[in-house]
Write an enzyme that holds these catalytic residues in place. Structure first.
Site, PDB file in Angstrom:
ATOM      1  CB  SER A 137     187.540  48.290  76.184  1.00 53.66           C
ATOM      2  OG  SER A 137     187.141  47.497  77.300  1.00 53.66           O
ATOM      3  CE  LYS A 138     188.035  46.823  82.094  1.00 49.37           C
ATOM      4  NZ  LYS A 138     186.565  46.899  82.280  1.00 49.37           N
ATOM      5  CG  ASN A 139     189.983  55.008  81.561  1.00 49.02           C
ATOM      6  OD1 ASN A 139     189.101  54.721  80.755  1.00 49.02           O
ATOM      7  ND2 ASN A 139     189.764  55.783  82.612  1.00 49.02           N
TER       8      ASN A 139
END
Length: 384
Positions: A194-196
């Site tokens: 879910s990180k950039n």
């Protein structure tokens, strides 16, 4: 059930919509033929490509973002009882690693508007035992690195940036833009899906942001069981490496990273525009900060209405999340080890009013419109 009321997640990986991209299908097939699942060529390629994107000296890929923090702290050769200043509000991975090394987490408050370090409190928290400042760039918004670095220089302290949620964002230091995570001597990030910049599993990296071969070699040894060369262990280390498959995935998404960052910014800007007239909703600073890539779109709601809004959204099939429901000094695991020399007013209050809405690159237009419509409906009906 109509399309509008299908479950809208807090995050959805792009691959679940598109299927396996052809480019990755080819590269992973080649990898399977070669069987080089550990320390394959793609890991070095990814390290070099990310270092080039960040305009930094070196990148060391590791198993996850928490390992990156642990290795960075280990590389500084700190002594038990040394203090590391970090925020009281946010995910506690940094505090956890500080405690595991026998160091003392010194917690300071965050700014109400930015969720990041309050530099005034930071200076008040420094003691003769302080050795490291460890800011978190929360929800994608970079901390005030200009102020933090000035304080660090004044007291001759090392800074480690936790950029797990802010990759792609820019900091302005001495009038120049620098990528989040590359201002201090060391930076760390996570490639949690879910990180950039997300992988299809765990992953992380350490950024060595100065020309320091000794520090770089020490970190390389630490994450490889403390080996100077194979089977010769010169220091205590750990086993943390990025799998070759994940490196292939990250190389692919890094090539598309700019587009995905722009999508996040557009989604956040649309929320801000749509909610600007809702007096009951306090919005993040997305529109006011240049080159800010939101990892989460986190609003503040009066604490007597936050849970009701979340419940209302859930009934509409819309996921939302409270990041984070308990400040670090209130967590049972860390409370015995922390020092809290300053008032933590905002860190105490934010858990009761923050709420993060879906904001991810693969979010469809109808999904965002459904979120906007539901939030407006809640406040409209709650005023009746």
């Amino acid at each position: 059930m109509t399309e509008t009321f299908k479950k809208i997640p807090i995050f959805r990986p792009e691959v679940t919509d598109t299927g396996l991209p052809q480019e990755l299908r080819i590269s992973i097939s080649e990898l399977l033929k070669q069987g080089c699942f550990i320390r394959g060529r793609a890991v070095l390629d990814f390290e070099n490509q990310l270092a080039q994107y960040l305009s930094t000296n070196n990148v060391i890929a590791v198993g996850n973002g928490t390992d990156a923090l642990l290795a960075a702290l280990m590389a500084l050769e700190l002594n038990k009882g040394d203090e590391v200043i970090t925020p009281a509000f946010g995910y506690p991975a940094a505090a956890e690693m500080i405690c595991l090394l026998g160091l003392t987490p010194v917690l300071v408050d965050v700014d109400w508007n930015t969720f990041n370090f309050d530099p005034v409190q930071l200076e008040e928290a420094i003691s003769p035992k302080t050795k490291v400042i460890l800011p978190l760039h929360l929800f994608g918004l970079p901390a005030r690195m200009d102020d933090i670095m000035q304080i660090a220089d004044k007291y001759q302290l090392t800074v480690i940036e936790d950029a797990a949620q802010s990759l792609g964002s820019d900091c302005v230091v001495d009038g120049k833009k620098r990528k989040s995570g590359t201002v201090a001597s060391l930076g760390c990030t996570s490639f949690f899906p879910s990180k950039n910049l997300g992988a299809w599993g765990d992953g992380g990296a350490i950024f060595v942001n100065r020309d320091d071969p000794k520090l770089w070699n020490r970190l390389r040894s630490i994450v490889n069981h403390g080996q100077e060369k194979k089977y010769f262990h010169t220091m205590l280390g750990m086993n943390s490496r990025l799998d070759t498959v994940q490196a292939e995935v990250l190389c692919y998404y890094l090539s598309r990273f700019g587009d995905n960052c722009r999508r996040r910014v557009r989604i956040a800007s649309r929320y801000t525009e749509s909610f600007s007239q809702l007096e009951s909703l306090e919005l993040p600073l997305c529109a006011e900060v240049n080159s800010y890539v939101p990892n989460l779109y986190t609003v503040k709601v009066a604490k007597d209405r936050r849970d009701a809004l979340q419940s209302f959204l859930n009934k509409k099939g819309i996921a939302s999340q409270v990041y984070y429901p308990l400040p670090i000094h209130r967590q049972k695991a860390y409370a015995p080890f922390v020092r809290t020399p300053v008032k933590l007013t905002n860190s105490e209050q934010l858990p009761f009013c923050v709420l993060s809405l879906p904001c991810f690159p693969s979010m469809k237009e109808w999904e965002q419109e459904a979120v906007i419509s539901a939030v407006k409906q809640f406040f409209r009906e709650s005023h009746v």
